[in-house]
Design an enzyme around this catalytic site. Sequence first.
Site, PDB file in Angstrom:
ATOM      1  N   LYS A  19      58.246  55.180  53.870  1.00 27.61           N
ATOM      2  CA  LYS A  19      57.181  56.070  54.314  1.00 27.61           C
ATOM      3  C   LYS A  19      55.832  55.696  53.703  1.00 27.61           C
ATOM      4  CE  LYS A  19      55.481  59.599  56.512  1.00 27.61           C
ATOM      5  NZ  LYS A  19      55.222  59.374  57.935  1.00 27.61           N
ATOM      6  N   ASN A  77      58.657  51.560  39.955  1.00 29.64           N
ATOM      7  CA  ASN A  77      58.175  51.355  41.324  1.00 29.64           C
ATOM      8  C   ASN A  77      57.168  50.222  41.287  1.00 29.64           C
ATOM      9  OD1 ASN A  77      59.588  53.511  42.226  1.00 29.64           O
ATOM     10  ND2 ASN A  77      57.812  54.820  42.637  1.00 29.64           N
ATOM     11  N   GLY A  78      57.196  49.371  42.291  1.00 25.37           N
ATOM     12  CA  GLY A  78      56.202  48.306  42.358  1.00 25.37           C
ATOM     13  C   GLY A  78      56.824  46.943  42.149  1.00 25.37           C
ATOM     14  N   ARG A 112      61.127  58.982  52.391  1.00 24.25           N
ATOM     15  CA  ARG A 112      60.284  57.794  52.288  1.00 24.25           C
ATOM     16  C   ARG A 112      61.033  56.514  52.619  1.00 24.25           C
ATOM     17  NH1 ARG A 112      56.101  57.998  48.205  1.00 24.25           N
ATOM     18  NH2 ARG A 112      55.262  60.070  48.316  1.00 24.25           N
ATOM     19  N   TRP A 124      63.743  50.950  47.062  1.00 27.15           N
ATOM     20  CA  TRP A 124      63.514  50.225  48.310  1.00 27.15           C
ATOM     21  C   TRP A 124      63.288  48.791  47.863  1.00 27.15           C
ATOM     22  CZ3 TRP A 124      59.412  47.449  50.567  1.00 27.15           C
ATOM     23  CH2 TRP A 124      59.528  47.241  51.943  1.00 27.15           C
ATOM     24  N   LYS A 159      55.466  52.054  67.550  1.00 28.31           N
ATOM     25  CA  LYS A 159      56.461  53.141  67.480  1.00 28.31           C
ATOM     26  C   LYS A 159      57.804  52.663  68.026  1.00 28.31           C
ATOM     27  CE  LYS A 159      55.119  55.526  65.261  1.00 28.31           C
ATOM     28  NZ  LYS A 159      53.867  55.406  64.679  1.00 28.31           N
ATOM     29  N   HIS A 216      45.842  35.283  80.036  1.00 30.65           N
ATOM     30  CA  HIS A 216      45.617  34.209  79.063  1.00 30.65           C
ATOM     31  C   HIS A 216      46.893  33.854  78.303  1.00 30.65           C
ATOM     32  CE1 HIS A 216      41.369  34.269  79.912  1.00 30.65           C
ATOM     33  NE2 HIS A 216      41.402  35.597  79.793  1.00 30.65           N
ATOM     34  N   GLU A 218      59.432  50.307  65.565  1.00 28.52           N
ATOM     35  CA  GLU A 218      59.857  50.952  64.323  1.00 28.52           C
ATOM     36  C   GLU A 218      61.184  51.690  64.458  1.00 28.52           C
ATOM     37  OE1 GLU A 218      56.067  52.438  61.740  1.00 28.52           O
ATOM     38  OE2 GLU A 218      56.276  53.374  63.690  1.00 28.52           O
ATOM     39  N   GLU A 231      49.708  51.156  69.196  1.00 31.03           N
ATOM     40  CA  GLU A 231      50.461  52.178  68.480  1.00 31.03           C
ATOM     41  C   GLU A 231      51.782  52.482  69.201  1.00 31.03           C
ATOM     42  OE1 GLU A 231      50.506  53.354  65.678  1.00 31.03           O
ATOM     43  OE2 GLU A 231      51.545  55.264  65.801  1.00 31.03           O
ATOM     44  N   CYS A 243      60.119  53.462  46.951  1.00 30.37           N
ATOM     45  CA  CYS A 243      60.845  53.952  45.786  1.00 30.37           C
ATOM     46  C   CYS A 243      60.328  55.297  45.345  1.00 30.37           C
ATOM     47  CB  CYS A 243      60.629  53.037  44.598  1.00 30.37           C
ATOM     48  SG  CYS A 243      61.307  51.427  44.792  1.00 30.37           S
TER      49      CYS A 243
HETATM   50  N1  HGA Z   1      60.646  45.668  42.565  1.00 25.62           N
HETATM   51  C1  HGA Z   1      61.594  46.689  42.288  1.00 25.62           C
HETATM   52  C2  HGA Z   1      61.086  48.050  42.740  1.00 25.62           C
HETATM   53  C3  HGA Z   1      60.800  48.051  44.216  1.00 25.62           C
HETATM   54  C4  HGA Z   1      59.928  49.206  44.707  1.00 25.62           C
HETATM   55  O1  HGA Z   1      59.083  49.766  44.035  1.00 25.62           O
HETATM   56  N2  HGA Z   1      60.055  49.557  45.968  1.00 25.62           N
HETATM   57  O2  HGA Z   1      59.284  50.571  46.518  1.00 25.62           O
HETATM   58  C5  HGA Z   1      62.935  46.388  42.916  1.00 25.62           C
HETATM   59  O3  HGA Z   1      63.040  45.558  43.825  1.00 25.62           O
HETATM   60  O4  HGA Z   1      63.919  46.964  42.446  1.00 25.62           O
END
Ligand code: HGA
Length: 607
Positions: A602, A102-103, A27, A78, A484, A503, A487, A480, A2
């Site tokens: 990111k 965010n979070g 990101r 995100w 890649k 094994h 991803e 790695e 986010c």
């Molecule tokens: N939990 C919140 C914000 C998600 C977030 O910080 N993502 O990087 C949500 O789900 O909207």
Amino acid sequence: MCGIVGAVAQRDVVEILLEGLRRLEYRGYDSAGVAVLDASASEPQLQRLRRLGKVQALADAVAEQGLPGGTGIAHTRWATHGEPSEANAHPHVSGDIAVVHNGIIENHEALRAELQADGYQFQSQTDTEVIAHLVARAVSGGADLLTAVQQVRSRLEGAYGMVAINRQTPERMVVARSGSPLVVGFGIGEHFIASDQLALLPVTRRFAFLEEGDVAEITRQSVRIFDLENQPVEREVRESSVEHDAGDKGEYRHYMLKEIHEQPQAIANTLEGRLLNGQLNLEALGDLSDVDAVQIIACGTSYHAGVTARYWIESLAGISCNVEIASEFRYRRPVIRPNTLLVTISQSGETADTLAALRQAKELGITKTLSICNVPGSSLVRESDMTVLTRAGAEIGVASTKAFTTQLTALLLLTAALAERAADASAVQQRIAKALESLPGLIQQTLSMNDDIERLAEHFADKHNALFLGRGDQYPIAMEGALKLKEISYIHAEAYAAGELKHGPLALIDAEMPIVVVAPHNDLMEKLKSNIEEVRARGGELYVFAEESAAISAAENMIVVPVPACDDVIAPIVYTLPLQLLSYYVAVIKGTDVDQPRNLAKSVTVE
Ligand code: HGA
């Protein structure tokens, strides 16, 4: 992850907010939104627009509707709680209050139940919406926005960065930091907030980083910051030296390819001043003379850099070294040996798990901490005693490339510094110095494998699985390489230490399973050749990256791609390049979103 951008200004801010979001786009995110307060209207107006998908969709909507106003907040989401959708996109609104966050709010379920019982109606599935309602409830109880956020903070569990605005007091925003980074930008008669200074570089270069627990009230004229005890505090305002622009893609089709090709210069930058005329100059790394053990903590690609460094630190410096994924370390009770140096590795310096593990390690009594990081002024740098900056420049592609090889370069410098007390210290240091001196040129030479690898990629594009094999310090490079490929091409890939094949994983080998082998000419070569034969005998399709002197010849079901010869000590860095190029070209053939692969972000600022 986010992104947050906010502004309080005399001018209309929506374009500043959108440009900020564009700068955070790399990101990775799934939706975007903006809310703007217009104090010039006879009655202040709060207008919000949100869109699923790209910032451009939001910008188009803004262009159509117009969003005047001098105070605003914007967000790229995100999703962690609730699907990616317009209803779940931020800002979330409750009455006159709008919030971006965010979070993760870990106790959101209990808070949601409490607020619903109090009559609050939820419009989204997010954890974030509880913040909007809690702030609105505190404000309707008579608190001003600052006090409301301070009160709400004490109810929230988890890690977050948040910004709130109130239609009733339109010329201010209140922000809180607890676990997710926030930086205040200082303009002339205007102030800004963002989760990353990159977002604000078009409008200011003067920044103050908020610290854990800080709450700030930001108006056009003032920035007042309060600590966890609600006491006023000063946070230093610094001039940023971060590049103004990450630059465009130039001649390259994707940022990832550009960043792969930037590696000779990026590595030269990492070495600048630390390797002079063939001599290492490691004083700036700090005093490591009392280090008896090393504990490395990191996530993802940085973790692979750490695993590689363990081979170096133990074999070259003779110091015991453990490596662990941050999200595991932080939730167990590790036993820490006396005189342990804690090394954290993170491109952004804001990786939530790595930061938490650093704090946990300090609580466990580690007194010497060093970060390997690409972002000066980041939380990891500020909270570590010592730092080796990787100086890779802004990395935009979500899949890390130049960040990884510069981390390895920095870790080899660290190994040389740790080798100071080894019996053969000067021989080890001279060998490292000589190898590192040749590295930028060798990496340039390795890039000339580009066209061969582009052709090779066609063999992988229709496959669903792949195995990557290596031994010794090439095992983490195989890890790695597999990461890649996963991803950006979405092909399931796993790495094995080649000696481990028999094994279990040998059961997977058939004509549909491409097997990539990294095979520098080192003292494990004969062992590796046996492992290659084990695979061939079972009909596996092999792609071997090897020095010519290793004398591995192409044969039925085995393509051998020559890699420039180099000292073993830097071979992990050199052999990374072909694997980066391979995953890049496979992804291009498959037509995936190379720079912003699905579901990934990111800098991972949530747990
Ligand atoms: N939990 C919140 C914000 C998600 C977030 O910080 N993502 O990087 C949500 O789900 O909207």
